[in-house]
Write a protein that holds these residues in place. Structure first.
Motif, PDB file in Angstrom:
ATOM      1  N   ASP A 131     -83.875 -17.038   1.504  1.00 54.10           N
ATOM      2  CA  ASP A 131     -84.149 -15.897   0.649  1.00 54.10           C
ATOM      3  C   ASP A 131     -82.912 -15.098   0.310  1.00 54.10           C
ATOM      4  OD1 ASP A 131     -83.737 -15.059   3.124  1.00 54.10           O
ATOM      5  OD2 ASP A 131     -85.623 -13.985   3.394  1.00 54.10           O
ATOM      6  N   PHE A 132     -81.693 -15.689   0.487  1.00 53.20           N
ATOM      7  CA  PHE A 132     -80.570 -14.831   0.141  1.00 53.20           C
ATOM      8  C   PHE A 132     -80.209 -14.911  -1.336  1.00 53.20           C
ATOM      9  CE2 PHE A 132     -78.082 -18.530   0.922  1.00 53.20           C
ATOM     10  CZ  PHE A 132     -78.362 -18.964   2.208  1.00 53.20           C
ATOM     11  N   ASP A 133     -79.465 -13.890  -1.739  1.00 51.25           N
ATOM     12  CA  ASP A 133     -79.064 -13.710  -3.122  1.00 51.25           C
ATOM     13  C   ASP A 133     -78.119 -14.839  -3.554  1.00 51.25           C
ATOM     14  OD1 ASP A 133     -78.131 -12.829  -5.504  1.00 51.25           O
ATOM     15  OD2 ASP A 133     -77.306 -10.928  -4.756  1.00 51.25           O
ATOM     16  N   PRO A 134     -78.393 -15.486  -4.690  1.00 55.40           N
ATOM     17  CA  PRO A 134     -77.508 -16.568  -5.148  1.00 55.40           C
ATOM     18  C   PRO A 134     -76.065 -16.104  -5.366  1.00 55.40           C
ATOM     19  CG  PRO A 134     -79.504 -16.509  -6.463  1.00 55.40           C
ATOM     20  CD  PRO A 134     -79.545 -15.315  -5.571  1.00 55.40           C
ATOM     21  N   MET A 135     -75.872 -14.806  -5.581  1.00 56.52           N
ATOM     22  CA  MET A 135     -74.533 -14.318  -5.882  1.00 56.52           C
ATOM     23  C   MET A 135     -73.785 -13.821  -4.647  1.00 56.52           C
ATOM     24  SD  MET A 135     -74.262 -15.202  -8.854  1.00 56.52           S
ATOM     25  CE  MET A 135     -72.609 -14.594  -9.141  1.00 56.52           C
ATOM     26  N   ILE A 136     -74.363 -13.984  -3.460  1.00 54.90           N
ATOM     27  CA  ILE A 136     -73.668 -13.522  -2.257  1.00 54.90           C
ATOM     28  C   ILE A 136     -72.511 -14.475  -1.951  1.00 54.90           C
ATOM     29  CG2 ILE A 136     -75.064 -14.792  -0.584  1.00 54.90           C
ATOM     30  CD1 ILE A 136     -74.908 -12.380   1.257  1.00 54.90           C
ATOM     31  N   GLN A 137     -71.410 -13.890  -1.479  1.00 56.62           N
ATOM     32  CA  GLN A 137     -70.240 -14.706  -1.162  1.00 56.62           C
ATOM     33  C   GLN A 137     -70.508 -15.566   0.060  1.00 56.62           C
ATOM     34  OE1 GLN A 137     -66.523 -12.947  -0.094  1.00 56.62           O
ATOM     35  NE2 GLN A 137     -65.699 -13.213  -2.145  1.00 56.62           N
ATOM     36  N   VAL A 138     -70.127 -16.828  -0.007  1.00 54.85           N
ATOM     37  CA  VAL A 138     -70.383 -17.729   1.110  1.00 54.85           C
ATOM     38  C   VAL A 138     -69.672 -17.261   2.387  1.00 54.85           C
ATOM     39  CG1 VAL A 138     -69.939 -20.066   1.961  1.00 54.85           C
ATOM     40  CG2 VAL A 138     -70.898 -19.730  -0.296  1.00 54.85           C
ATOM     41  N   GLY A 139     -68.500 -16.642   2.220  1.00 56.14           N
ATOM     42  CA  GLY A 139     -67.756 -16.143   3.376  1.00 56.14           C
ATOM     43  C   GLY A 139     -68.529 -15.140   4.206  1.00 56.14           C
ATOM     44  N   ARG A 140     -69.559 -14.564   3.606  1.00 53.96           N
ATOM     45  CA  ARG A 140     -70.317 -13.553   4.344  1.00 53.96           C
ATOM     46  C   ARG A 140     -71.543 -14.134   5.038  1.00 53.96           C
ATOM     47  NH1 ARG A 140     -70.746  -8.639   0.254  1.00 53.96           N
ATOM     48  NH2 ARG A 140     -71.871  -7.796   2.031  1.00 53.96           N
ATOM     49  N   LEU A 141     -71.748 -15.435   4.899  1.00 51.91           N
ATOM     50  CA  LEU A 141     -72.896 -16.063   5.545  1.00 51.91           C
ATOM     51  C   LEU A 141     -72.507 -16.573   6.935  1.00 51.91           C
ATOM     52  CD1 LEU A 141     -74.207 -18.188   2.540  1.00 51.91           C
ATOM     53  CD2 LEU A 141     -75.021 -15.951   3.291  1.00 51.91           C
ATOM     54  N   SER A 142     -73.491 -16.721   7.795  1.00 55.41           N
ATOM     55  CA  SER A 142     -73.245 -17.257   9.130  1.00 55.41           C
ATOM     56  C   SER A 142     -73.065 -18.774   9.024  1.00 55.41           C
ATOM     57  CB  SER A 142     -74.434 -16.954  10.032  1.00 55.41           C
ATOM     58  OG  SER A 142     -75.513 -17.808   9.671  1.00 55.41           O
ATOM     59  N   PRO A 143     -72.499 -19.400  10.082  1.00 55.04           N
ATOM     60  CA  PRO A 143     -72.324 -20.856  10.025  1.00 55.04           C
ATOM     61  C   PRO A 143     -73.630 -21.587   9.714  1.00 55.04           C
ATOM     62  CG  PRO A 143     -71.185 -19.966  11.917  1.00 55.04           C
ATOM     63  CD  PRO A 143     -71.936 -18.826  11.290  1.00 55.04           C
ATOM     64  N   GLY A 144     -74.713 -21.115  10.289  1.00 54.24           N
ATOM     65  CA  GLY A 144     -76.003 -21.768  10.059  1.00 54.24           C
ATOM     66  C   GLY A 144     -76.423 -21.677   8.612  1.00 54.24           C
ATOM     67  N   GLU A 145     -76.235 -20.501   8.036  1.00 59.61           N
ATOM     68  CA  GLU A 145     -76.614 -20.319   6.632  1.00 59.61           C
ATOM     69  C   GLU A 145     -75.748 -21.182   5.724  1.00 59.61           C
ATOM     70  OE1 GLU A 145     -78.245 -15.736   6.629  1.00 59.61           O
ATOM     71  OE2 GLU A 145     -76.095 -16.084   6.735  1.00 59.61           O
ATOM     72  N   ARG A 146     -74.465 -21.299   6.101  1.00 55.45           N
ATOM     73  CA  ARG A 146     -73.575 -22.138   5.288  1.00 55.45           C
ATOM     74  C   ARG A 146     -74.023 -23.592   5.303  1.00 55.45           C
ATOM     75  NH1 ARG A 146     -67.573 -19.861   6.817  1.00 55.45           N
ATOM     76  NH2 ARG A 146     -68.205 -17.690   6.818  1.00 55.45           N
ATOM     77  N   GLN A 147     -74.471 -24.023   6.481  1.00 55.66           N
ATOM     78  CA  GLN A 147     -74.979 -25.384   6.593  1.00 55.66           C
ATOM     79  C   GLN A 147     -76.124 -25.597   5.607  1.00 55.66           C
ATOM     80  OE1 GLN A 147     -73.999 -27.076  10.061  1.00 55.66           O
ATOM     81  NE2 GLN A 147     -73.786 -28.519   8.410  1.00 55.66           N
ATOM     82  N   LEU A 148     -76.993 -24.595   5.519  1.00 55.40           N
ATOM     83  CA  LEU A 148     -78.137 -24.699   4.615  1.00 55.40           C
ATOM     84  C   LEU A 148     -77.674 -24.675   3.158  1.00 55.40           C
ATOM     85  CD1 LEU A 148     -80.466 -22.379   6.686  1.00 55.40           C
ATOM     86  CD2 LEU A 148     -80.745 -24.835   6.396  1.00 55.40           C
ATOM     87  N   VAL A 149     -76.579 -23.946   2.882  1.00 57.07           N
ATOM     88  CA  VAL A 149     -76.040 -23.946   1.512  1.00 57.07           C
ATOM     89  C   VAL A 149     -75.516 -25.345   1.164  1.00 57.07           C
ATOM     90  CG1 VAL A 149     -74.235 -23.037  -0.001  1.00 57.07           C
ATOM     91  CG2 VAL A 149     -75.486 -21.492   1.495  1.00 57.07           C
ATOM     92  N   GLU A 150     -74.917 -26.015   2.147  1.00 55.55           N
ATOM     93  CA  GLU A 150     -74.468 -27.397   1.904  1.00 55.55           C
ATOM     94  C   GLU A 150     -75.650 -28.286   1.535  1.00 55.55           C
ATOM     95  OE1 GLU A 150     -71.614 -29.415   2.148  1.00 55.55           O
ATOM     96  OE2 GLU A 150     -70.206 -28.463   3.523  1.00 55.55           O
ATOM     97  N   ILE A 151     -76.767 -28.062   2.229  1.00 56.19           N
ATOM     98  CA  ILE A 151     -77.960 -28.841   1.902  1.00 56.19           C
ATOM     99  C   ILE A 151     -78.409 -28.515   0.488  1.00 56.19           C
ATOM    100  CG2 ILE A 151     -80.357 -29.313   2.518  1.00 56.19           C
ATOM    101  CD1 ILE A 151     -79.635 -28.619   5.401  1.00 56.19           C
ATOM    102  N   ALA A 152     -78.372 -27.219   0.150  1.00 55.10           N
ATOM    103  CA  ALA A 152     -78.752 -26.807  -1.203  1.00 55.10           C
ATOM    104  C   ALA A 152     -77.866 -27.504  -2.233  1.00 55.10           C
ATOM    105  CB  ALA A 152     -78.638 -25.285  -1.349  1.00 55.10           C
ATOM    106  N   ARG A 153     -76.575 -27.638  -1.899  1.00 50.37           N
ATOM    107  CA  ARG A 153     -75.672 -28.301  -2.829  1.00 50.37           C
ATOM    108  C   ARG A 153     -76.066 -29.768  -3.019  1.00 50.37           C
ATOM    109  NH1 ARG A 153     -69.190 -27.603  -3.025  1.00 50.37           N
ATOM    110  NH2 ARG A 153     -69.021 -28.782  -1.108  1.00 50.37           N
ATOM    111  N   ALA A 154     -76.426 -30.416  -1.901  1.00 49.29           N
ATOM    112  CA  ALA A 154     -76.850 -31.812  -2.007  1.00 49.29           C
ATOM    113  C   ALA A 154     -78.113 -31.928  -2.848  1.00 49.29           C
ATOM    114  CB  ALA A 154     -77.065 -32.402  -0.614  1.00 49.29           C
ATOM    115  N   LEU A 155     -79.033 -30.983  -2.652  1.00 43.43           N
ATOM    116  CA  LEU A 155     -80.278 -31.014  -3.425  1.00 43.43           C
ATOM    117  C   LEU A 155     -79.994 -30.773  -4.905  1.00 43.43           C
ATOM    118  CD1 LEU A 155     -82.882 -29.097  -1.261  1.00 43.43           C
ATOM    119  CD2 LEU A 155     -82.528 -31.545  -1.498  1.00 43.43           C
TER     120      LEU A 155
END
Lengths: 499, 329
Positions: A131-155
């Motif tokens: 549920d996070f904002d698409p415009m939030i900077q990745v640097g501000r996410l936790s390692p776990g959230e970043r992992q999920l962003v990688e999955i989002a990128r694959a999707l």
């Protein structure tokens, strides 16, 4: 079952050394396949071939029944293979949406169509229950959230096969649970998953099938429920040895050289205590990312620690590596090329580097060339360095094994009492290994202490008086030579006993 | 309490240029109230436009963790080529402006060629071309002064709707770079490249093309800077622009760009240029010893670079790879 990916007799050799030989397996659509194996078993090479970054030297791959020959990473992405790496490949200075679209933004009149990308990113995130904002900077996410962003990128790239490489190493238990729920969801959508991990209980929890690699070969595969954790461990190891190691020529003495108590550095090591005695070789074992090298760097004063104590021969040294060297410590790093040797300098120059002070003749600090030549020639004999002229030849002209002898030798000139050897035999051939082992034994026999770090359990079993095992920055066990038991040590490293 | 203090220092570090500018304006304003008059402030902006345009270009270069030391030499050579074209071919000033920009871009492309194709480090390449470009210009003029036509000065001192032309050009370039950085794919890819080169390659970005373009743009911006500055005086001598690259780089760093790449904004570059100019002019206003002025200026630049180093270290510490979860979360 529908076959998505098939691999037949796939092989890869690096300069004649096989990394993968004759791998054959197939992966059905909508399944989770766990791939396990020790460090150096050939997992990364296999993944490189699937991802288009490593070119196979033999065999074939089939994707949806068609021959599949990726030339680069873009080919694999186009085919529908997405990687979620251990070290994340995200741009921390950009937003989540930008990370997804960086290789091709939708545009209107040449400018980025922000509306479209936030909209579509939000849709993809919603599919992952993020549920996070698409415009939030990745640097501000936790390692776990970043992992999920990688999955989002694959999707976003419409990946139908997602390959996870050690995804949970830097995640908290809660983040891990969330990741697993996401993987379950992806599977339910009909996506196919390859899951590589050292954490065997995770593999058991997720995988439908398990593939075991050892020494570049596929040694076992089958439905996951046939694999108990002890069985997984057993099939990952199992190689004969003997004659590979010199006999240990001394027993450790009772007096300690190095005592480390409750060392803690948040995010790196937690409450680590370690003692090394005179004449003792202590093996430090752990998988990649277990914190072995990090601990060594802290002990040697290269990295800070928040709490705990280090004392060398009863005294606490001052900060920084210089003080440790003066206190009698030596550190042979893992990265021989990058940190240990000056490749273009002569062998003799390398040998005298650490102890230049010792060659200052008189008060002016002018180096005494003659004693340097004398001392280095002595080292050359002691270490049996195979070179025509150590005063002239550059270090890069030596073989890997001889380079390593020079690295150890340069420290020996200062007569240190405590050696930390990080992966001393990596990339060294069998014959030179034996010579290095003999050198290590000699150091101990002369009363020095040795901390030997290795990912090869066999060499620790062969050389160490005691083995300390680490996992995720903690010491998970300690075993004396009389009780050496390969499976128990591996279990400690994989942490199945403690978990 | 400690955390709050840390947040505050983070805030100051992240907006160090604004904080600096405010300090400078307040300090000099108190010392010499005339410093804050409309005329004086307008003068600051006009003066800052000369290095400001080049700083905008340099910001892009810094963003890729590169550097361009040839800026000062391009400021000299590109307008010179334009001036010769105007004199010998009789083309008007606007056409000369275009020639200058194209020459600057070409010189930037020479830098790019060595950096991207031949993989020589930017520092070495642009250090060499700094001498090369200037040397070429000195050979063209035989080290004598080059006089432009009267039209050139008229252009330099002209204004548009009451705003001096240099400021108009500065604003236009700033808006262009802003749009480029924030609203084009190329701009966002510059940020990506500066953040993690390896990941950029893995994501399929054409890293060589991006890096090359950045030097071309830097060359063009330096050329504009030089042309506008020369138009103020109408002549060009052999030492023109020498050492200016350091003002320009300092302005970009003051504006928040970092030697380590990945950060920087168009607005920041504008601010940085104004800051340097305000500091310089303020020294004149307050009557600081002429020979002490470079020392004070040097200290201000040092402070800015120091803030950059602290900021970057904080950032890398935050992003340092951990092998176990921090117990906090």
């Amino acid at each position: 079952m529908n076959e998505l990916l098939a691999v037949k007799n796939l092989s890869k050799a690096w300069f004649g050394v096989p990394a993968n030989s004759n791998l054959s397996f197939s992966i059905a659509q909508g399944t989770v396949t766990g791939i396990i194996g020790q460090n150096g078993a050939g997992k990364s090479t296999l993944m490189g071939m699937l991802g288009g970054t490593v070119l196979p030297s033999g065999g074939e791959m089939f994707w949806r029944g068609q021959p599949y020959q990726p030339r680069d990473a873009a080919d694999a992405i186009k085919a529908g293979i997405g990687f979620i790496h251990q070290e994340l490949n995200l741009f921390t200075n950009l937003s989540v949406a930008e990370n997804l679209y960086i290789d091709g933004f939708p545009r209107r009149m040449g400018l980025i169509d922000w509306k479209a990308i936030t909209q579509r990113t939000r849709e993809i995130l919603a599919r992952l229950d993020l549920d996070f904002d698409p415009m939030i900077q990745v640097g501000r996410l936790s390692p776990g959230e970043r992992q999920l962003v990688e999955i989002a990128r694959a999707l976003h790239n419409e990946a139908s096969l997602l390959i996870f490489d050690e995804p949970t190493t830097s995640l908290t238990p809660r983040e891990t649970e969330r990741l697993f729920a996401t993987i379950d969801g992806l599977k339910a959508e009909g996506r196919t998953i390859i899951y590589i991990s050292h954490i065997l209980s995770d593999v058991q929890r997720l995988a439908d099938r398990v593939i075991v690699l050892r020494d570049g070969k596929l040694v076992e595969q089958g439905p996951a429920d046939q694999f108990t954790i002890p069985l997984m461990i057993r099939s990952m190891i199992g190689r004969d040895m003997g004659g590979l190691f010199p006999a240990r020529s001394n027993k450790p003495q009772p007096d300690p050289i190095l005592v480390a108590q409750n060392l803690t550095q948040p995010g790196v090591v937690e409450d680590v205590s370690l003692t090394i005695h005179k004449g003792e070789i202590v093996g430090l074992f752990g998988l990649m990312g277990s914190g072995r090298t990090e601990l060594a760097r802290i002990l040697f004063g290269l990295d800070p620690f928040q709490s705990g104590r280090i004392s060398i021969e009863g005294k606490s040294p001052e900060q920084g590596p210089r003080a440790r060297i003066e206190a009698g410590m030596a550190f042979v790093t893992e990265e021989r090329r990058a940190e240990g040797l000056m490749m273009d300098a002569s062998i003799a120059e390398n040998l005298t580097l650490v102890q230049l002070d010792g060659f200052g003749a008189g008060r002016l600090g002018i180096l005494d060339r003659w004693s340097m030549v004398e001392r280095t020639e002595q080292s050359r004999t002691e270490l049996s360095i195979k070179a025509a002229n150590i005063q002239e030849q550059p270090a890069k002209a030596l073989s890997g094994g001889n380079q390593q002898k020079v690295v150890i030798g340069k420290w020996q000139i200062g007569n240190p009492r405590l050696f930390i050897l990080d992966e001393p035999t990596r990339g060294v051939d069998v014959g030179a290994k034996f010579e290095i082992y003999s050198l290590v034994d000699k150091i101990a026999a002369e009363g020095g202490g040795v901390l030997m770090i290795s990912s090869e359990l066999d060499e620790l079993l062969g050389m160490a008086d005691r083995i300390v095992v680490m996992n995720r920055g903690e010491v998970t066990g300690e075993i004396a030579r009389e009780q050496f038991d390969r499976e128990r040590i591996l279990a400690m490293a994989f942490r199945e006993v403690i978990a | 309490m400690k955390l709050r203090l840390r947040r505050l220092t983070d805030l100051v570090l992240n907006h160090s240029s604004l904080v600096f500018l405010a300090c400078i304006l307040i300090y000099y304003g108190l010392q010499a109230p005339a410093f804050l008059s409309v005329e004086s402030l307008g003068n600051i902006v006009k003066q800052s436009s000369f290095i400001g345009v080049a700083a905008l270009g340099t910001t892009l270069v810094l963003m890729t963790a590169g550097i361009d030391l040839s800026v000062g030499a391009v400021m000299f050579l590109a307008p010179l080529v334009a001036g010769m074209a105007m004199k010998h071919l009789g083309i008007p000033v606007p056409a000369g402006f275009l020639v200058s920009v194209l020459t600057g871009a070409l010189l930037g492309a020479i830098n790019a060629l060595f950096i991207v194709k031949l993989r020589v480090v930017p520092f070495i390449v642009t250090l060499a071309t700094m001498f090369l470009f200037r040397g070429f210009g000195i050979w063209l003029t035989s080290s004598t002064q080059f006089d432009f036509s009267e039209d050139m000065r008229r252009f330099g001192l002209s204004s548009l709707f009451g705003i001096p032309t240099p400021i108009v050009i500065f604003a236009l370039v700033a808006v262009l770079i802003y749009v480029l950085l924030n609203h084009t794919q190329f701009g966002r890819q510059i940020y990506a490249l500066g953040n993690d080169r390896e990941a950029a390659r893995k994501a399929g970005l054409k890293t060589a093309r991006i890096e090359a373009a950045v030097y071309v743009i830097s060359g063009a911006c330096a050329a504009i800077s030089g042309f506008v500055m020369i138009a103020q005086i109408g002549r060009l001598d052999a030492g023109f622009g020498e050492g200016r690259e350091f003002d320009v780089i300092a302005a970009a760093i003051l504006g928040g760009a970092s030697f380590f790449g990945g950060v920087g904004t168009a607005f920041g570059a504008v601010l940085g240029a104004i800051l340097i100019q305000a500091a310089k002019l303020g020294l004149v206003f307050t009557g600081v010893n002429l020979y002490l002025q470079p020392v004070v200026l040097g200290m201000i630049i040092f402070l800015a670079v120091f803030a950059d180093a602290v900021r970057t270290r904080r950032l890398t510490n935050k992003l340092k790879r951990t092998i176990r979860p921090l117990t906090r979360s």
